[in-house]
Design an enzyme around this catalytic site. Structure first.
Site, PDB file in Angstrom:
ATOM      1  CG  HIS A 118       0.329   5.838  12.537  1.00  0.00           C
ATOM      2  ND1 HIS A 118      -0.719   6.382  12.257  1.00  0.00           N
ATOM      3  CD2 HIS A 118       0.623   4.421  12.336  1.00  0.00           C
ATOM      4  CE1 HIS A 118      -1.536   5.137  11.424  1.00  0.00           C
ATOM      5  NE2 HIS A 118      -0.681   4.165  11.830  1.00  0.00           N
ATOM      6  CG  HIS A 151      -4.958   1.787  11.536  1.00  0.00           C
ATOM      7  ND1 HIS A 151      -4.922   1.127  12.473  1.00  0.00           N
ATOM      8  CD2 HIS A 151      -3.944   2.217  11.102  1.00  0.00           C
ATOM      9  CE1 HIS A 151      -3.585   0.624  12.620  1.00  0.00           C
ATOM     10  NE2 HIS A 151      -3.187   1.378  11.740  1.00  0.00           N
ATOM     11  NE  ARG A 206      -3.438  -4.887   2.602  1.00  0.00           N
ATOM     12  CZ  ARG A 206      -2.570  -4.746   1.864  1.00  0.00           C
ATOM     13  NH1 ARG A 206      -2.742  -5.343   0.563  1.00  0.00           N
ATOM     14  NH2 ARG A 206      -1.677  -3.825   2.172  1.00  0.00           N
ATOM     15  CG  HIS A 227      -6.257   6.924   9.693  1.00  0.00           C
ATOM     16  ND1 HIS A 227      -6.430   6.005   8.739  1.00  0.00           N
ATOM     17  CD2 HIS A 227      -4.932   6.507   9.920  1.00  0.00           C
ATOM     18  CE1 HIS A 227      -5.301   5.396   8.414  1.00  0.00           C
ATOM     19  NE2 HIS A 227      -4.378   5.514   9.305  1.00  0.00           N
ATOM     20  CE  LYS A 284      -3.786   0.072   2.893  1.00  0.00           C
ATOM     21  NZ  LYS A 284      -4.522  -0.279   4.075  1.00  0.00           N
ATOM     22  CD  GLU A 315      -7.640  -1.656   3.221  1.00  0.00           C
ATOM     23  OE1 GLU A 315      -7.251  -1.510   4.197  1.00  0.00           O
ATOM     24  OE2 GLU A 315      -7.532  -0.727   2.309  1.00  0.00           O
TER      25      GLU A 315
END
Length: 368
Positions: free
Chosen positions: A270, A254, A247, A258, A143, A243
């Site tokens: 992070h 997250h 996945r 995020h 990714k 994904e």
């Protein structure tokens, strides 16, 4: 020049992953085997370039190799930096016979990977992660992305590396808080897939919290744990490369993480955001009846044992976080979706989607 590379890890991936102390000395040979090319573009940030990037670039012929650098920090992972790097490659004369070597943490891995995926419709890239978090997460899986004002990683592409080279020796140069940050993704891997791995990380987390890379038996133990994390991620990615289903479990913690990062303008590590995101999302799982009581406390105890935060930042607006979750890549029809655990080592399948739609009201109730 470096010597011959060691054997790669036995993983269900279409590219080799090397994990061994000192393996960065063999990057030149690894790249020549995995991605032979006429030119080599080493991309790093200015801090990592001094520590490792210059020495790695020196493993390749000087007349056909160039080191490109950007300032460090998540705020640099932008479309503007992508454009700057691609223009610099064009000015240098890089063609499709160029290999990109990404040397750095997750920001460099994502950004350099995105440059490689888009430049002349695709260049080979060798990922050389230099942070614990990047070693166990960003470097494996293909990714690549940049951030936008609307959220993290919203512009990107799937682009597998030609090789991943993980050298735990470089962790000795990390600041203590950055090293601890990587433990969050390792804890996550235990929660989503392997309770015994979760316990193994916890047995070592306190030593890393207190002593960093000087913890007893650090080199051997961290190499074993990194290998375990990479194996868990590789097995998930092999089942779902783009994904579309399984996945999604890698996104546990997250959606909230995020959102917090966006609200705080990416001014926290992070791993710290993921730590508090996992606790918050475990609370959501309990509140909607997916997980039994005590899961959020167990995960909070785990992240705290690693020296990571378990609570959302003081003063942050819950309404702002909830609004920010609507920009998450998993959102559908204006509603956020969450990859949620039923227990340590077990995720909710959600009829094969591995992501659960949770209303804003339910999120607010769980987190207030």
């Amino acid at each position: 020049m470096g010597g011959a590379p060691p054997d790669a890890l036995q993983l269900p991936l279409p590219y080799p992953v090397y994990c061994r102390a000192g393996v960065r000395q063999a990057i030149g040979e690894i790249a020549r085997l995995a991605a032979p090319s006429h030119r080599v573009a080493v991309i790093s940030d200015t801090a990592v370039a001094r520590l490792h990037g210059e020495a790695i670039a020196a493993q390749f012929p000087a007349d056909s190799t160039r080191l490109f650098t950007i300032p460090p920090g998540e705020q640099e992972k932008t479309r503007a930096r992508w454009a700057e790097l691609t223009d610099a490659l064009l000015e240098w004369g890089a063609g499709r016979d160029t290999t990109v070597i990404a040397v750095g943490g997750g920001v460099i891995g994502d950004l350099a990977g995105f440059v490689a995926s888009t430049y002349m419709r695709g260049l080979p890239v060798v990922q050389v992660p230099t942070t614990l978090l990047a070693m166990v997460d960003a470097s494996v899986g293909g990714k690549t992305a940049v951030d936008t004002p609307f959220g993290k990683n919203l512009v990107g592409a799937f682009h597998n590396p030609s090789a991943v080279v993980i050298d735990p020796d470089v962790l000795a140069t990390l600041p203590a808080d950055v090293l601890r940050s990587g433990l969050a993704e390792m804890i996550k891997h235990g929660v989503i897939a392997d309770a015994s791995y979760f316990d193994a990380v916890l047995r070592f987390a306190g030593a890393v919290r207190d002593h960093g890379a000087q913890a007893p038996d650090f080199a051997a133990t961290i190499t074993t744990l990194i290998t375990g994390s990479v194996r868990i991620k590789a097995e998930v990615v092999a089942e779902d490369t783009r994904e579309g289903g399984l996945r999604q479990i890698l996104n546990f913690g997250h959606t909230i993480a995020h959102a917090v990062e966006r609200v705080l303008n990416f001014e926290l590590l992070h791993g710290d955001a993921v730590a508090m995101g996992m606790v918050a999302e475990a609370r959501i799982a309990e509140s909607i009846g997916l997980a039994g009581p005590g899961l959020a406390v167990a995960i909070a105890d785990a992240v705290e044992s690693a020296g990571l935060p378990s609570l959302l930042p003081a003063g942050i607006s819950l309404d702002d976080i909830i609004t920010a979750t609507h920009g998450d890549k998993k959102a559908r029809a204006g509603s956020a979706r969450y990859s949620l655990p039923r227990g340590i080592g077990e995720m909710e399948a959600a009829e094969g989607t591995w992501a659960v739609a949770v209303s804003d009201e339910q999120v607010g109730s769980a987190l207030s």
